[in-house]
Design an enzyme around this catalytic site. Structure first.
Site, PDB file in Angstrom:
ATOM      1  CD  GLU A 309      42.044  37.082  44.783  1.00 53.83           C
ATOM      2  OE1 GLU A 309      43.226  36.912  44.473  1.00 53.83           O
ATOM      3  OE2 GLU A 309      41.189  37.495  43.985  1.00 53.83           O
ATOM      4  NE  ARG A 354      36.459  41.595  44.171  1.00 52.96           N
ATOM      5  CZ  ARG A 354      36.986  40.818  43.235  1.00 52.96           C
ATOM      6  NH1 ARG A 354      36.323  39.746  42.820  1.00 52.96           N
ATOM      7  NH2 ARG A 354      38.161  41.066  42.712  1.00 52.96           N
ATOM      8  CG  ASP A 383      40.960  41.710  39.916  1.00 56.94           C
ATOM      9  OD1 ASP A 383      42.051  42.290  39.810  1.00 56.94           O
ATOM     10  OD2 ASP A 383      40.838  40.479  40.012  1.00 56.94           O
ATOM     11  CD  GLU A 411      43.775  38.545  35.925  1.00 54.16           C
ATOM     12  OE1 GLU A 411      44.562  39.340  36.493  1.00 54.16           O
ATOM     13  OE2 GLU A 411      43.028  37.776  36.551  1.00 54.16           O
ATOM     14  CG  HIS A 539      34.233  39.964  37.615  1.00 52.26           C
ATOM     15  ND1 HIS A 539      33.906  38.630  37.525  1.00 52.26           N
ATOM     16  CD2 HIS A 539      35.278  40.022  38.473  1.00 52.26           C
ATOM     17  CE1 HIS A 539      34.713  37.931  38.309  1.00 52.26           C
ATOM     18  NE2 HIS A 539      35.574  38.747  38.877  1.00 52.26           N
TER      19      HIS A 539
HETATM   20  C1  BDP Z   1      43.449  39.021  40.245  1.00 53.47           C
HETATM   21  C2  BDP Z   1      44.123  37.842  39.627  1.00 53.47           C
HETATM   22  C3  BDP Z   1      44.812  36.963  40.617  1.00 53.47           C
HETATM   23  C4  BDP Z   1      45.691  37.802  41.526  1.00 53.47           C
HETATM   24  C5  BDP Z   1      44.869  38.879  42.176  1.00 53.47           C
HETATM   25  C6  BDP Z   1      45.706  39.860  42.983  1.00 53.47           C
HETATM   26  O1  BDP Z   1      43.157  37.100  38.914  1.00 53.47           O
HETATM   27  O2  BDP Z   1      45.551  36.013  39.908  1.00 53.47           O
HETATM   28  O3  BDP Z   1      46.308  37.034  42.482  1.00 53.47           O
HETATM   29  O4  BDP Z   1      44.235  39.655  41.199  1.00 53.47           O
HETATM   30  O5  BDP Z   1      45.904  40.970  42.496  1.00 53.47           O
HETATM   31  O6  BDP Z   1      43.280  39.956  39.223  1.00 53.47           O
HETATM   32  O7  BDP Z   1      46.135  39.559  44.077  1.00 53.47           O
END
Ligand code: BDP
Length: 722
Positions: A309, A354, A383, A411, A539
């Protein structure tokens, strides 16, 4: 006369104070006097005085906690003695260092106690009655002390007590996604508790209370900075601030760790590169590590998010993850520090599903990491979704210690307002069988190191802690923090028994109320999955802030940040085909695991749409078509929240008004939002299925356009980057 009036005024003032005072700040560390005098008297006989044999900051903490806690519970002073007095009481100390303790512990028992573990027993010897806490090290004594407090707090019997409890996982850490400006990425409980600006001089009392709470559940490490890291933390003045926190945590057995931004040698060191094979870069890290250990001799090490990211990493220099991790590991090795290298990586350029990418990148590197590197893997391949199958990396890298990364902050599970007992989800993940070494090769055994014989083992929980007076925003978020710690200590503990402990320590001992609250905790994860992402959907939340439903999200900087990428709804059906006819992500699991998921008619409905694209009119084992089952699941979820409100109302007599209201108000929000999720998602999916929502179900209040039009620019937990 005057005196008695003054007393009455003072008393009613204190009562008023008390009714306002219960705001949840004390977490589960509530040591109010036990109501029954008989029970108090009973405990006074066995734990009425304390002697800790030995002198160290951690032992002093153990003594103070025991004395304060028991004095509160028993309604009279429980003194900390400077020698073992005659008469019953607690004695505690370290085997091999305390002659007194040596005299009470059999060799057979002593042999079973491991690092940080303890023996807790009630024993009579030469006419003396004792409660003995014996360990091989001071942390063991501290954890044994908290265990004893828990037993008294939950009013458990002490007679005949004889238990040896060793932690199954060595590194039990929290990950704070806290930024240096005090915002918290994905934080829903206010701002960061770390007040960097006022450190190192100003030491908020919260730092100590935070350490106490963590020590009480066996957490022994904390990463205080965000994985999306800021290299500023390595500037000498910031390191002094970190050292001040480390000093507060040390007497509670908690080590401090930092996130390392891979490009720090450029940003803080003024170098031109951060290439891990560059001698100058290696020297910069070695020098920086030496500087850190000078200030913090028990520094734990680094947590790294690299090439993920947008974060920099070794791949910027055509090096792989092992080369990056090993460079940092070499710098830390002389001091006993570790690298926790995250496997949460996926690439924008990569057309691959992914869910498959981390496995593809990391499995070839198995065996290539230094001994002091752990790979930190999120519980599922995408995630932290409300429900995911286990990450295929568990069991697939036998030569490398894999750490579990759970999210405690919610989250994707209702953020700051929904009541969702996460222990059930953690349990489901930990008890999943990978089959890699035959039946019983559970994820718990992969991460505790027992499956592959690893010395190092670890688990991380992304913290849900903030400046909210009750720490977690939602009071029930405290249960998730608590459960995480208990499962980190022993991943085999049943979620239900954790709920019971927590409820008794936090709220009430009334058996009916305890059972109602436990039931809320035990069923609420499934409930949340039902009203958000039933049948294996994932998601489909709002974009960026991840708040609320957003199955329609289709335009984002990258395809795999959209919802349509994951649910793949079309005229024919719904779900992501991850079998051989689709992305074949299923092939990354062990064949026996695959067998359970390959066939859309046999797979558990929990994962149906995660692995299969299912026709709308396909009849499921329930006898309903996919469409009807989807409608019913969404409705079951929302209805269960309404039921949860009633359950909570039924315990009102047993909860103080302050905390009762906090929870009741959040349940109102949860009910409203559960319906919102249900109606928005059904309206959206209906635009593909073209089928009616069964007539016996409440119909959505609005049309799809309305749900799509909602915007929340100030939803919490967001980062400016998003
Ligand atoms: C996602 C989040 C993001 C985090 C990322 C991570 O949305 O804010 O930076 O994971 O784990 O769930 O690095």
């Amino acid at each position: 006369m005057f005196k008695s009036i003054a007393c009455t005024i003072l008393f009613s003032f204190l009562c008023t104070l008390n009714s306002f005072a219960d705001d949840g700040y004390r977490l589960w560390l509530r040591f109010d006097e036990i109501a029954s005098e008989e029970v108090r008297n009973d405990y006074r006989q066995s734990v009425g005085q304390i002697f800790i044999d030995g002198d160290s900051p951690i032992l002093a903490t153990a003594g103070k906690e025991l004395s304060d806690g028991l004095s509160g519970l028993l309604g009279q002073s429980v003194p900390l003695l400077d020698r073992a007095a005659d008469g019953p009481g607690i004695i505690a100390g370290i085997i091999g260092q305390s002659d007194l303790i040596n005299g009470w512990v059999t060799t057979a028992d002593a042999e079973k106690i491991q690092e940080e573990g303890y023996l807790l027993m009630q024993k009579e010897q030469n006419g003396q009655q004792r409660i003995v806490i014996a360990a091989k090290d001071e942390r063991g004594v501290l954890y044994g002390s908290f265990h004893l407090l828990r037993l008294v707090q939950t009013q458990s019997a002490l007679s005949g007590l004889h238990l040896i409890d060793n932690p199954k996982i060595k590194m039990r850490v929290l990950n704070h996604w806290d930024n240096l400006d005090r915002t918290v990425e994905r934080g829903y409980a206010g701002f960061s508790i770390w007040d960097w600006h006022q450190l190192p001089e100003f030491l908020d009392v919260r730092y100590t209370d935070y350490a106490r709470a963590n020590a009480s559940i066996g957490i022994n490490g904390t990463v205080v900075t965000n994985v999306n890291a800021n290299a500023l933390i390595f500037r000498p003045d910031y390191l002094e601030k970190v050292a001040a926190l480390a000093d507060v945590f040390r007497p509670y057995g908690i080590r401090i760790y930092l996130t390392a931004r891979f490009s720090a040698p450029i940003e803080q060191g003024g170098l031109e590169t951060a290439d891990p094979l560059d001698a100058g870069v290696q020297k910069w890290w070695s020098d920086k590590v030496a500087e850190i250990y000078e200030l913090i001799p028990d520094f734990g090490g680094f947590l790294v998010k690299a090439n993920s990211e947008g974060q920099p990493g070794p791949q910027n220099y055509n090096r792989n993850h092992a080369e990056g991790a090993n460079m940092l590991a070499d710098a830390l090795e002389p001091y006993g520090g570790v690298v926790m290298w995250r496997a949460f990586v996926y690439s924008n350029e990569e057309p691959e599903d992914r869910a498959k990418q981390a496995y593809n990148e990391f499995v070839p590197l198995d065996g290539k990491f230094r001994k002091n590197v752990l790979i930190q893997v999120k519980n599922g391949p995408i995630d932290f979704q409300p429900r995911e199958p286990i990450h295929p990396l568990f069991g697939a890298m036998p030569q490398t210690p894999l750490m579990m990364e759970f999210q405690i902050t919610k989250e994707y599970l209702g953020q700051g307002t929904h009541l969702v007992g996460l222990a059930k989800m953690y349990e489901e993940v930990l008890q999943t069988d990978t089959y890699v070494k035959g039946k019983g090769s559970t994820v718990a055994k992969v991460i505790d190191g027992s499956l592959d014989g690893h010395e190092l083992s670890g688990i991380a929980g992304v913290a849900n802690i903030g400046t909210a007076r009750n720490w977690t925003g939602n009071l029930f978020g405290q249960a998730d923090w608590y459960a995480y710690g208990r499962l980190a200590w022993d991943p085999e503990i049943a979620a239900e028994s954790i709920f019971e402990e927590w409820t008794k320590m936090t709220f009430t001992h009334d058996p009916e109320a305890v059972s109602v609250i436990n039931n809320m905790l035990a069923t609420s994860h499934e409930t949340c999955v039902r009203y958000m992402t039933p049948l294996g959907l994932h998601h489909i939340m709002g974009p960026g802030h991840h708040y609320g439903p957003g199955p329609w999200v289709s335009r984002m900087p990258r395809a795999d940040w959209t919802s349509v990428y994951y649910h793949k709804a079309d005229e024919k059906g719904l779900g992501f085909d991850r079998t051989a006819s689709g992305s074949d992500a299923l092939s990354q699991y062990h064949p026996d695991f695959q067998k359970e998921l390959r066939d859309m008619d046999k797979i558990s409905h929990k994962f149906l749409l995660w692995f299969h694209h299912v026709p709308w009119d396909h009849v499921l084992s329930t006898g309903n078509t996919l469409w009807v089952e989807l409608c019913r699941e969404y409705h079951r979820g929302a209805a269960a929240v309404t039921a949860m409100k009633e359950q909570w109302n039924s315990v009102s007599d047993h909860i103080d008004p302050g905390r009762f209201r906090q929870v009741a108000m959040h349940l109102d929000i949860q009910e409203k939002e559960a319906k919102w999720w249900r109606d928005a998602c059904l309206r959206y999916f209906q635009s593909f299925s073209k089928m009616e929502i069964p007539a016996d179900l409440e119909q959505p209040e609005h049309d799809l356009e309305y749900y799509e039009s909602l915007r929340f620019p100030y939803a919490p937990g967001i980062r400016p980057r998003w």
